[in-house]
Write a protein that holds these residues in place. Structure first.
Motif, PDB file in Angstrom:
ATOM      1  N   PHE A  86       0.822  -1.204   0.000  1.00 35.35           N
ATOM      2  CA  PHE A  86       0.000   0.000   0.000  1.00 35.35           C
ATOM      3  C   PHE A  86       0.858   1.257   0.000  1.00 35.35           C
ATOM      4  CE2 PHE A  86      -3.247  -3.003   1.556  1.00 35.35           C
ATOM      5  CZ  PHE A  86      -4.241  -2.710   0.647  1.00 35.35           C
ATOM      6  N   ASP A  87       2.040   1.214   0.634  1.00 34.47           N
ATOM      7  CA  ASP A  87       2.937   2.373   0.579  1.00 34.47           C
ATOM      8  C   ASP A  87       3.341   2.680  -0.861  1.00 34.47           C
ATOM      9  OD1 ASP A  87       3.029   3.293   3.114  1.00 34.47           O
ATOM     10  OD2 ASP A  87       4.765   2.127   3.726  1.00 34.47           O
ATOM     11  N   VAL A  88       3.766   1.634  -1.568  1.00 36.03           N
ATOM     12  CA  VAL A  88       4.232   1.835  -2.940  1.00 36.03           C
ATOM     13  C   VAL A  88       3.063   2.156  -3.875  1.00 36.03           C
ATOM     14  CG1 VAL A  88       5.356   0.710  -4.910  1.00 36.03           C
ATOM     15  CG2 VAL A  88       6.271   0.406  -2.607  1.00 36.03           C
ATOM     16  N   ALA A  89       1.957   1.415  -3.741  1.00 33.67           N
ATOM     17  CA  ALA A  89       0.839   1.582  -4.670  1.00 33.67           C
ATOM     18  C   ALA A  89       0.160   2.937  -4.524  1.00 33.67           C
ATOM     19  CB  ALA A  89      -0.176   0.463  -4.468  1.00 33.67           C
ATOM     20  N   THR A  90       0.081   3.447  -3.295  1.00 32.66           N
ATOM     21  CA  THR A  90      -0.612   4.730  -3.096  1.00 32.66           C
ATOM     22  C   THR A  90       0.282   5.931  -3.335  1.00 32.66           C
ATOM     23  OG1 THR A  90      -0.116   4.596  -0.711  1.00 32.66           O
ATOM     24  CG2 THR A  90      -2.261   3.767  -1.460  1.00 32.66           C
ATOM     25  N   SER A  91       1.583   5.669  -3.522  1.00 36.83           N
ATOM     26  CA  SER A  91       2.490   6.796  -3.756  1.00 36.83           C
ATOM     27  C   SER A  91       2.956   6.886  -5.203  1.00 36.83           C
ATOM     28  CB  SER A  91       3.711   6.678  -2.845  1.00 36.83           C
ATOM     29  OG  SER A  91       4.445   5.498  -3.124  1.00 36.83           O
ATOM     30  N   LEU A  92       2.345   6.112  -6.089  1.00 40.56           N
ATOM     31  CA  LEU A  92       2.711   6.183  -7.498  1.00 40.56           C
ATOM     32  C   LEU A  92       2.440   7.589  -8.042  1.00 40.56           C
ATOM     33  CD1 LEU A  92       1.309   2.773  -8.793  1.00 40.56           C
ATOM     34  CD2 LEU A  92       3.712   3.382  -8.462  1.00 40.56           C
ATOM     35  N   ALA A  93       3.361   8.072  -8.866  1.00 45.13           N
ATOM     36  CA  ALA A  93       3.246   9.392  -9.495  1.00 45.13           C
ATOM     37  C   ALA A  93       3.201  10.512  -8.471  1.00 45.13           C
ATOM     38  CB  ALA A  93       2.005   9.450 -10.393  1.00 45.13           C
ATOM     39  N   THR A  94       3.809  10.296  -7.304  1.00 50.23           N
ATOM     40  CA  THR A  94       3.914  11.341  -6.285  1.00 50.23           C
ATOM     41  C   THR A  94       5.380  11.507  -5.900  1.00 50.23           C
ATOM     42  OG1 THR A  94       3.631   9.843  -4.406  1.00 50.23           O
ATOM     43  CG2 THR A  94       1.632  10.746  -5.412  1.00 50.23           C
ATOM     44  N   SER A  95       5.670  12.542  -5.135  1.00 49.85           N
ATOM     45  CA  SER A  95       7.046  12.804  -4.719  1.00 49.85           C
ATOM     46  C   SER A  95       7.543  11.805  -3.686  1.00 49.85           C
ATOM     47  CB  SER A  95       7.145  14.229  -4.158  1.00 49.85           C
ATOM     48  OG  SER A  95       6.266  14.381  -3.045  1.00 49.85           O
ATOM     49  N   GLY A  96       6.630  11.101  -3.017  1.00 48.59           N
ATOM     50  CA  GLY A  96       7.040  10.153  -1.996  1.00 48.59           C
ATOM     51  C   GLY A  96       7.247   8.740  -2.504  1.00 48.59           C
ATOM     52  N   PHE A  97       7.191   8.552  -3.831  1.00 47.90           N
ATOM     53  CA  PHE A  97       7.329   7.195  -4.373  1.00 47.90           C
ATOM     54  C   PHE A  97       8.710   6.617  -4.101  1.00 47.90           C
ATOM     55  CE2 PHE A  97       8.660   4.458  -7.935  1.00 47.90           C
ATOM     56  CZ  PHE A  97       7.781   3.412  -7.740  1.00 47.90           C
ATOM     57  N   GLY A  98       9.757   7.418  -4.240  1.00 42.73           N
ATOM     58  CA  GLY A  98      11.118   6.918  -4.034  1.00 42.73           C
ATOM     59  C   GLY A  98      11.329   6.428  -2.616  1.00 42.73           C
ATOM     60  N   ILE A  99      10.874   7.220  -1.641  1.00 43.75           N
ATOM     61  CA  ILE A  99      11.030   6.814  -0.240  1.00 43.75           C
ATOM     62  C   ILE A  99      10.224   5.554   0.049  1.00 43.75           C
ATOM     63  CG2 ILE A  99      10.616   7.528   2.137  1.00 43.75           C
ATOM     64  CD1 ILE A  99      11.112  10.387   1.285  1.00 43.75           C
ATOM     65  N   SER A 100       9.011   5.476  -0.488  1.00 42.25           N
ATOM     66  CA  SER A 100       8.185   4.288  -0.267  1.00 42.25           C
ATOM     67  C   SER A 100       8.834   3.051  -0.872  1.00 42.25           C
ATOM     68  CB  SER A 100       6.792   4.501  -0.863  1.00 42.25           C
ATOM     69  OG  SER A 100       6.132   5.578  -0.246  1.00 42.25           O
ATOM     70  N   LEU A 101       9.387   3.198  -2.067  1.00 37.48           N
ATOM     71  CA  LEU A 101      10.027   2.056  -2.715  1.00 37.48           C
ATOM     72  C   LEU A 101      11.278   1.616  -1.958  1.00 37.48           C
ATOM     73  CD1 LEU A 101       9.973   0.139  -5.140  1.00 37.48           C
ATOM     74  CD2 LEU A 101      11.349   1.816  -6.387  1.00 37.48           C
ATOM     75  N   LEU A 102      12.083   2.563  -1.506  1.00 41.01           N
ATOM     76  CA  LEU A 102      13.291   2.210  -0.753  1.00 41.01           C
ATOM     77  C   LEU A 102      12.951   1.532   0.567  1.00 41.01           C
ATOM     78  CD1 LEU A 102      15.631   5.294  -1.327  1.00 41.01           C
ATOM     79  CD2 LEU A 102      15.901   2.968  -2.223  1.00 41.01           C
ATOM     80  N   SER A 103      11.950   2.048   1.273  1.00 47.52           N
ATOM     81  CA  SER A 103      11.565   1.433   2.546  1.00 47.52           C
ATOM     82  C   SER A 103      11.005   0.032   2.345  1.00 47.52           C
ATOM     83  CB  SER A 103      10.529   2.314   3.255  1.00 47.52           C
ATOM     84  OG  SER A 103       9.324   2.381   2.496  1.00 47.52           O
ATOM     85  N   ALA A 104      10.312  -0.183   1.221  1.00 47.73           N
ATOM     86  CA  ALA A 104       9.779  -1.518   0.949  1.00 47.73           C
ATOM     87  C   ALA A 104      10.896  -2.502   0.616  1.00 47.73           C
ATOM     88  CB  ALA A 104       8.773  -1.453  -0.199  1.00 47.73           C
ATOM     89  N   VAL A 105      11.858  -2.057  -0.218  1.00 52.00           N
ATOM     90  CA  VAL A 105      12.922  -2.956  -0.665  1.00 52.00           C
ATOM     91  C   VAL A 105      13.953  -3.201   0.427  1.00 52.00           C
ATOM     92  CG1 VAL A 105      14.811  -3.203  -2.334  1.00 52.00           C
ATOM     93  CG2 VAL A 105      12.585  -2.348  -3.083  1.00 52.00           C
ATOM     94  N   LEU A 106      14.271  -2.184   1.219  1.00 47.43           N
ATOM     95  CA  LEU A 106      15.360  -2.286   2.188  1.00 47.43           C
ATOM     96  C   LEU A 106      14.893  -2.661   3.595  1.00 47.43           C
ATOM     97  CD1 LEU A 106      17.517   0.798   1.160  1.00 47.43           C
ATOM     98  CD2 LEU A 106      17.769  -1.590   0.452  1.00 47.43           C
ATOM     99  N   ALA A 107      13.631  -2.469   3.920  1.00 45.71           N
ATOM    100  CA  ALA A 107      13.183  -2.709   5.293  1.00 45.71           C
ATOM    101  C   ALA A 107      12.006  -3.678   5.371  1.00 45.71           C
ATOM    102  CB  ALA A 107      12.812  -1.374   5.957  1.00 45.71           C
ATOM    103  N   GLU A 108      10.885  -3.316   4.779  1.00 46.96           N
ATOM    104  CA  GLU A 108       9.656  -4.078   5.013  1.00 46.96           C
ATOM    105  C   GLU A 108       9.710  -5.476   4.400  1.00 46.96           C
ATOM    106  OE1 GLU A 108       6.965   0.005   5.055  1.00 46.96           O
ATOM    107  OE2 GLU A 108       7.204  -1.199   3.233  1.00 46.96           O
ATOM    108  N   LEU A 109      10.067  -5.581   3.135  1.00 51.83           N
ATOM    109  CA  LEU A 109      10.092  -6.892   2.489  1.00 51.83           C
ATOM    110  C   LEU A 109      11.189  -7.801   3.045  1.00 51.83           C
ATOM    111  CD1 LEU A 109       9.266  -5.995  -1.229  1.00 51.83           C
ATOM    112  CD2 LEU A 109       7.756  -6.870   0.565  1.00 51.83           C
ATOM    113  N   PRO A 110      12.415  -7.318   3.325  1.00 51.94           N
ATOM    114  CA  PRO A 110      13.393  -8.203   3.972  1.00 51.94           C
ATOM    115  C   PRO A 110      12.939  -8.701   5.345  1.00 51.94           C
ATOM    116  CG  PRO A 110      14.516  -6.341   2.974  1.00 51.94           C
ATOM    117  CD  PRO A 110      13.044  -6.058   2.881  1.00 51.94           C
ATOM    118  N   LEU A 111      12.337  -7.816   6.136  1.00 51.83           N
ATOM    119  CA  LEU A 111      11.836  -8.257   7.433  1.00 51.83           C
ATOM    120  C   LEU A 111      10.717  -9.284   7.279  1.00 51.83           C
ATOM    121  CD1 LEU A 111      11.770  -4.919   9.470  1.00 51.83           C
ATOM    122  CD2 LEU A 111      13.282  -6.884   9.822  1.00 51.83           C
ATOM    123  N   ALA A 112       9.852  -9.073   6.282  1.00 54.81           N
ATOM    124  CA  ALA A 112       8.786 -10.048   6.032  1.00 54.81           C
ATOM    125  C   ALA A 112       9.368 -11.400   5.631  1.00 54.81           C
ATOM    126  CB  ALA A 112       7.846  -9.523   4.945  1.00 54.81           C
TER     127      ALA A 112
END
Length: 213
Positions: A86-112
């Motif tokens: 939801f972080d990545v999907a809701t931030s598409l085409a916004t300024s926060g997309f990069g941060i959402s993608l980095l947090s998903a790849v580096l933190a949330e998905l590895p922890l999952a």
């Protein structure tokens, strides 16, 4: 009772799959491309509060070495995947997309991934322990009076390589319960028929048991 519960669970799961498939088609055809969500801050704050509670409960289960840790790890992994999606999907085409993608790849998905891997490892160890415990109980029942049942007395043909190594096959192939527990679970008609045939064959070969003195 277990057979009825299994049939009911199978029926509910199949019905939910059919209904959800139709609902996905309806949503794909009717949902708008954009929507103004209300209480946006409360939604994410409450979700993170639940995630914090799940992490705290997991820490407690690790500290106390409780079996509920398996369920908590699955819960945390699922919540982290939802958070990343939801972080990545809701931030598409916004300024926060990069941060959402980095947090998903580096933190949330590895922890999952670590949570799911830990739950899988603990579940395999639990099933293997059940197999070995059931085999040990079976060996103690057939042992001579006063004899100690050790690993050499186990019926390894019953335990199999999976229980012997406590690793082996994947959980997709592992039975729902180990030796000593599987008799309480509903089995197919063919399995029951084969079991009866095997027992009757043993009875025919062994003959009448000796009478006690």
């Amino acid at each position: 009772m277990l057979a009825r519960e299994r049939r009911l669970a199978l029926l509910v799961s199949a019905a939910c799959s059919i209904v959800l498939a139709g609902w996905i088609v309806v949503l794909a055809a009717t949902l708008p491309h954009q929507f103004d969500a209300h209480h946006w801050r409360a939604v994410w704050v409450i979700f993170d509060v639940f995630l914090l509670a799940a992490f705290a409960a997991t820490a407690w289960a690790i500290w106390r070495q409780r079996q509920v840790l398996i369920l908590l790890l699955v819960l945390i992994g699922t919540m982290l995947c939802c958070d990343a999606w939801f972080d990545v999907a809701t931030s598409l085409a916004t300024s926060g997309f990069g941060i959402s993608l980095l947090s998903a790849v580096l933190a949330e998905l590895p922890l999952a991934f670590l949570a799911f891997a830990g739950a899988r490892r603990l579940l395999r160890a639990t099933v293997a322990a059940g197999i070995l415990a059931g085999a040990m109980a079976g060996a103690s029942q057939v042992a001579a009076p006063g004899a100690q049942a050790g690993p050499e007395a186990l019926d390894w043909a019953r335990v199999g390589d999976w229980g012997r190594t406590c690793a082996g096959q994947s959980l997709r192939r592992a039975p729902l319960a180990g030796a000593g527990l599987h008799e309480a679970l509903p089995r197919s008609r063919a399995e029951r028929r084969a079991d009866l045939t095997k027992r009757s064959g043993r009875g025919g070969r062994s003959g009448r048991p000796d009478q006690p003195a």
